[in-house]
Design an enzyme around this catalytic site. Structure first.
Site, mmCIF file in Angstrom:
data_model
loop_
_atom_site.group_PDB
_atom_site.id
_atom_site.type_symbol
_atom_site.label_atom_id
_atom_site.label_comp_id
_atom_site.label_asym_id
_atom_site.label_seq_id
_atom_site.Cartn_x
_atom_site.Cartn_y
_atom_site.Cartn_z
ATOM 1 C CE1 TYR A 34 -4.459 -2.059 5.083
ATOM 2 C CE2 TYR A 34 -3.340 -0.019 4.635
ATOM 3 C CZ TYR A 34 -4.024 -1.183 4.028
ATOM 4 O OH TYR A 34 -4.418 -1.292 3.011
ATOM 5 C CB SER A 74 -0.627 -0.050 1.119
ATOM 6 O OG SER A 74 -1.496 1.454 1.654
#
Ligand code: NAD
Length: 268
Positions: free
Chosen positions: A166, A153
């Protein structure tokens, strides 16, 4: 007719019943590979992906496994080899968010995200690497013995308040990917990361499902559009193909410029 760059290959895509994983599974199947469509909860959605692949002349099957469970991962890799005889491509895509302010984050929220986003990629990559090493490259299939794609990401480099579990998992993926790429390159195994920016999927629905939310999101994207699963699907096909045979140990960002620090654009 389009050249099928992954013809004769077999791919396993985790979390392929939704969002980016679905887009990657469809694109890889269109490029000629047979696909194991992994899911953990939504069998119906996984079956729909399989049916969509079959409708366009491809081959796939759905398989239930939780990527954070060692025994289920091992059974899944045995299943793909039993069904298709080999494995050439692993796409470590499964992931989730459990957001909370840092001081309020529970150990369970932390562990769940690390176990699925980071440990899940460890468990799947280890099984794939063992198979790739045992078999080695096959003439006429691919120059590499195998390819591992790690879904990261932009948050492997952009800090993200309220999402520390995350962001830590994706930062971890960066060093995980590079370290195993270094270790596996002599075995002719390529390992690469993909860092998507904002892709329109269920994981970030709140960020695009109203015009106000989308406008706010677009201020973070210089290229001024939200990404689609197919943007990532096409990139995954390229990275898995021999066109990318000299690429290993690096992350490709597909983010419309989100990682260009757009807040500085008019501050010169
Ligand atoms: P999504 O929620 O649509 O898909 C996530 C998939 O992972 C689902 O199929 C889900 O069932 C699966 N999954 C979750 N836990 C699992 C488990 N334990 N075992 C197996 N599968 C499991 O979200 P998405 O946006 O498609 O996300 C896919 C990947 O892309 C994730 O790794 C995510 O972090 C990454 N990503 C997404 C974006 C984005 O903007 N959408 C941006 C950057 C990175």
């Amino acid at each position: 007719m389009e050249i099928q760059k992954l013809k004769g290959q077999v791919a396993l895509v985790t979390g392929a019943d939704s969002g980016i994983g679905k887009g990657v599974a469809l694109a890889i199947a269109k490029a000629g590979a047979k696909v194991l469509v992994n899911y953990v909860h939504n069998q119906e959605a996984a079956n729909e992906v399989v049916a969509e692949i079959a409708d366009t002349g491809g081959e796939a099957f759905a398989y239930k496994a939780d990527v954070s469970k060692e025994d289920e991962v091992q059974a899944m890799f045995a299943a793909v080899v039993e069904k298709y005889g080999a494995l050439d491509i692993l796409v470590n895509n499964a992931g989730l968010q459990k957001d909370a302010k840092f001081v309020d984050m529970t150990l369970d929220e932390w562990n769940t995200v690390i176990n699925i986003n980071l440990t899940g990629q460890f468990l799947c990559s280890r099984e794939a690497a063992k198979m790739f090493i045992k078999r080695g490259p096959v003439d006429g299939v691919s120059r590499a013995a195998g390819k591992i794609i790690c879904m990261s990401s932009v948050h492997e480099i952009i800090p993200w308040a309220g999402h520390v579990n995350y962001a830590a998992s994706k930062g971890g993926i960066n060093m995980f990917m590079k370290s195993i790429a270094q270790e596996l390159a002599p075995h002719k195994i390529r390992v690469v990361g993909i860092a998507p920016g904002a892709i329109q999927t269920p994981i970030n629905k709140a960020a695009w499902d109203t015009p106000e939310a989308l406008d706010k999101l677009l201020t973070l994207i210089p290229y001024n559009r939200i990404g689609q699963a197919d943007d990532i699907g096409k990139l995954a096909v390229f990275l898995a193909s021999d066109d990318a045979d000299y690429i290993t140990g690096t992350t490709i960002f597909s983010d419309g410029g989100m990682s260009l620090y757009p807040g500085f654009a008019d501050n010169g």
